[in-house]
Design a protein around this motif. Structure first.
Motif, short mmCIF file in Angstrom:
data_model
loop_
_atom_site.label_atom_id
_atom_site.label_comp_id
_atom_site.label_asym_id
_atom_site.label_seq_id
_atom_site.Cartn_x
_atom_site.Cartn_y
_atom_site.Cartn_z
N ASN A 169 6.98 -3.08 6.33
CA ASN A 169 7.45 -1.83 6.94
C ASN A 169 8.76 -2.04 7.70
OD1 ASN A 169 6.35 -3.35 9.00
ND2 ASN A 169 4.87 -1.80 9.67
N SER A 170 9.46 -3.12 7.36
CA SER A 170 10.70 -3.47 8.07
C SER A 170 11.93 -3.43 7.18
CB SER A 170 10.56 -4.89 8.65
OG SER A 170 10.35 -5.83 7.62
N ALA A 171 11.76 -3.11 5.91
CA ALA A 171 12.88 -3.19 4.97
C ALA A 171 13.79 -1.97 5.04
CB ALA A 171 12.37 -3.36 3.54
N ALA A 172 13.25 -0.84 5.46
CA ALA A 172 14.04 0.40 5.50
C ALA A 172 13.73 1.12 6.80
CB ALA A 172 13.71 1.29 4.30
N LEU A 173 14.28 0.62 7.90
CA LEU A 173 14.03 1.22 9.20
C LEU A 173 14.79 2.53 9.34
CD1 LEU A 173 14.19 -1.85 11.63
CD2 LEU A 173 12.20 -0.80 10.57
N GLU A 174 14.08 3.57 9.72
CA GLU A 174 14.68 4.88 9.99
C GLU A 174 14.19 5.32 11.37
OE1 GLU A 174 13.70 7.49 6.80
OE2 GLU A 174 14.45 6.13 5.25
N GLY A 175 14.67 4.64 12.40
CA GLY A 175 14.09 4.80 13.72
C GLY A 175 12.86 3.93 13.80
N MET A 176 11.76 4.38 13.22
CA MET A 176 10.56 3.57 13.12
C MET A 176 10.52 2.89 11.76
SD MET A 176 7.56 5.55 15.23
CE MET A 176 7.28 6.87 14.07
N GLY A 177 9.51 2.06 11.56
CA GLY A 177 9.34 1.40 10.28
C GLY A 177 8.89 2.38 9.21
N ARG A 178 8.96 1.94 7.96
CA ARG A 178 8.55 2.80 6.85
C ARG A 178 8.03 1.94 5.70
NH1 ARG A 178 9.10 7.96 5.55
NH2 ARG A 178 10.32 8.32 7.45
N LEU A 179 6.93 2.39 5.09
CA LEU A 179 6.35 1.71 3.95
C LEU A 179 6.96 2.18 2.64
CD1 LEU A 179 2.66 1.91 5.19
CD2 LEU A 179 4.02 -0.18 5.02
N GLY A 180 7.12 3.47 2.48
CA GLY A 180 7.71 4.03 1.28
C GLY A 180 6.69 4.35 0.20
N ALA A 181 7.06 5.26 -0.70
CA ALA A 181 6.14 5.78 -1.71
C ALA A 181 5.65 4.70 -2.66
CB ALA A 181 6.82 6.91 -2.48
N ASP A 182 6.52 3.80 -3.09
CA ASP A 182 6.11 2.77 -4.05
C ASP A 182 5.06 1.84 -3.46
OD1 ASP A 182 7.89 3.81 -5.86
OD2 ASP A 182 9.41 2.26 -5.58
N GLN A 183 5.27 1.43 -2.23
CA GLN A 183 4.30 0.52 -1.60
C GLN A 183 2.98 1.24 -1.33
OE1 GLN A 183 4.18 -2.81 1.98
NE2 GLN A 183 5.77 -1.27 1.99
N LEU A 184 3.04 2.48 -0.91
CA LEU A 184 1.81 3.24 -0.65
C LEU A 184 1.01 3.43 -1.93
CD1 LEU A 184 3.23 5.83 1.89
CD2 LEU A 184 1.43 4.14 2.35
N ALA A 185 1.70 3.69 -3.05
CA ALA A 185 0.99 3.82 -4.33
C ALA A 185 0.35 2.49 -4.72
CB ALA A 185 1.97 4.27 -5.41
N TRP A 186 1.06 1.40 -4.49
CA TRP A 186 0.49 0.06 -4.76
C TRP A 186 -0.73 -0.20 -3.89
CZ3 TRP A 186 -0.08 -3.86 -1.21
CH2 TRP A 186 -0.54 -5.08 -1.73
N LEU A 187 -0.65 0.16 -2.60
CA LEU A 187 -1.75 -0.07 -1.68
C LEU A 187 -2.99 0.72 -2.12
CD1 LEU A 187 -2.87 -1.23 0.97
CD2 LEU A 187 -1.96 0.82 2.12
N LYS A 188 -2.81 1.96 -2.50
CA LYS A 188 -3.95 2.77 -2.96
C LYS A 188 -4.62 2.11 -4.16
CE LYS A 188 -5.13 7.42 -4.60
NZ LYS A 188 -4.59 8.77 -4.95
N ASP A 189 -3.83 1.62 -5.08
CA ASP A 189 -4.38 0.96 -6.26
C ASP A 189 -5.03 -0.37 -5.90
OD1 ASP A 189 -4.53 0.78 -9.29
OD2 ASP A 189 -3.40 -1.05 -8.84
N ASP A 190 -4.40 -1.12 -5.01
CA ASP A 190 -4.92 -2.43 -4.61
C ASP A 190 -6.30 -2.31 -3.95
OD1 ASP A 190 -4.33 -5.40 -3.95
OD2 ASP A 190 -4.87 -4.54 -2.00
N LEU A 191 -6.48 -1.31 -3.14
CA LEU A 191 -7.75 -1.12 -2.43
C LEU A 191 -8.79 -0.40 -3.28
CD1 LEU A 191 -6.39 -0.03 1.06
CD2 LEU A 191 -7.29 -2.29 0.44
N GLY A 192 -8.34 0.26 -4.33
CA GLY A 192 -9.22 1.12 -5.11
C GLY A 192 -10.44 0.43 -5.67
N GLY A 193 -10.31 -0.82 -6.09
CA GLY A 193 -11.44 -1.52 -6.70
C GLY A 193 -12.31 -2.28 -5.73
N LYS A 194 -12.04 -2.18 -4.43
CA LYS A 194 -12.78 -2.92 -3.43
C LYS A 194 -13.95 -2.11 -2.90
CE LYS A 194 -10.02 -6.42 -3.61
NZ LYS A 194 -10.48 -7.72 -4.16
N SER A 195 -15.09 -2.79 -2.70
CA SER A 195 -16.25 -2.15 -2.12
C SER A 195 -15.98 -1.79 -0.66
CB SER A 195 -17.45 -3.09 -2.20
OG SER A 195 -18.51 -2.66 -1.36
N ALA A 196 -16.59 -0.71 -0.19
CA ALA A 196 -16.42 -0.29 1.20
C ALA A 196 -16.94 -1.33 2.18
CB ALA A 196 -17.11 1.05 1.44
N SER A 197 -17.78 -2.24 1.72
CA SER A 197 -18.32 -3.29 2.59
C SER A 197 -17.40 -4.50 2.69
CB SER A 197 -19.69 -3.73 2.10
OG SER A 197 -19.61 -4.29 0.80
#
Length: 310
Positions: A169-197
């Motif tokens: 969240n430090s690569a594109a600072l706009e006042g505060m940090g930012r993750l960006g759409a590409d990383q958020l899409a990756w995160l959703k996919d990365d967590l998608g196959g993990k059990s809630a436990s």
């Protein structure tokens, strides 16, 4: 022991009295133990009696910094690594949560790399800070420490049935940090196959909650990322950047900011701006300390014990 509970909050969600009461300077890193899926942190030098496994978090080493706040950041990083090496139970790996260097010069990365290679703990996972991106949009950092990562350095891995996610969240600072759409899409996919436990540990440079927006201490689009984490029963979020300890518990998510091994910064709103805070040279070790954080299950809160290296 001081216990931080969110009681009265300012508009940005920070409990000022609780923050000032439990804040301490720390410069050595923390030893995190995961036992039965519950992350806890121990004082460096304490014995791990709960099984599980240990890892160490350090942050903001700022190799190349040489101003009066700390004229020898190499020495204080070495002190941190010596403390880690002296642990009775060697940590399995180390996490560095960004600002490895101060100006992203090749020589600074060389110095950090050599110092870490001299440590007893050989496996290290990284995320970059804004100082690591300052000179060349992070190209030098990525060529050294991000070869197997995605985008600007985000990645994930599993250890002992715990899923670790390193966010940038430090690569594109706009006042505060930012993750960006590409990383958020990756995160959703990365967590998608993990059990809630599955226990989740997220680490990033800037806080994923808004500590102090006037100084950019937060991540503007973190709400979406935290939304993907809500279904998990155990989530711990680690970061650096603000050079001071602060904790927050929000539902199933435990937030913890780590100290710098280089220099302290002022508490939010106590100075005209953030930046290196000078202390007398003879008191430097007195403001480099160790923080123990323990998750208390009932009632759920963070208990904090602070001690210095003086």
């Amino acid at each position: 022991m001081s216990k931080f509970h969110t009681t009265s909050k300012d508009a940005d969600g920070v409990d000022r009295r609780g923050f000032l009461r439990c804040m301490s300077w720390a410069g050595t890193g923390m030893v995190w133990t995961l036992s039965a899926g519950v992350p806890k942190s121990k004082l460096l030098g304490q014995t791990n009696e709960g099984g599980g496994f240990n890892f160490v978090q350090i942050s903001d080493s700022h190799i190349g910094f040489s101003k009066p706040a700390n004229a020898d950041v190499n020495a204080t990083l070495k002190l941190a690594l010596d403390k880690i090496d002296a642990l009775p139970n060697a940590p399995e790996f180390l996490i560095h949560t960004g600002d490895l260097t101060h100006t992203a010069k090749a020589a600074e990365f060389d110095t950090l790399d050599q110092m870490l290679k001299g440590s007893r703990t050989k496996q290290v996972f990284y995320v970059p800070g804004e100082h690591d991106n300052a000179a060349d949009d992070g190209r030098e950092y990525l060529s050294r420490f991000g070869k197997d990562t995605k985008g600007t350095g985000w990645h994930s891995f599993d250890q002992h049935d715990v899923h670790f996610v390193g966010l940038v969240n430090s690569a594109a600072l706009e006042g505060m940090g930012r993750l960006g759409a590409d990383q958020l899409a990756w995160l959703k996919d990365d967590l998608g196959g993990k059990s809630a436990s599955t226990p989740i540990v997220v680490f990033a440079h800037l806080p994923l909650w808004t500590v102090y927006p006037e100084w950019g201490w937060g991540t503007a689009d973190s709400e979406e990322a935290l939304g993907y984490l809500k279904r998990f029963g155990s989530v711990t979020v680690l970061n650096g950047h603000i050079h001071q300890t602060m904790q927050k518990v929000e539902g199933n998510v435990k937030f913890h900011t780590a100290m710098s091994t280089a220099f302290p910064q002022p508490a939010p709103g106590t100075a005209p701006s953030p930046g290196p805070m000078n202390v007398p040279a003879e008191k430097l070790r007195g403001v480099l300390g160790i923080t123990e954080v323990e998750l208390v299950q009932s009632p759920r809160h963070l208990a904090v014990v602070d001690s210095t290296l003086a």
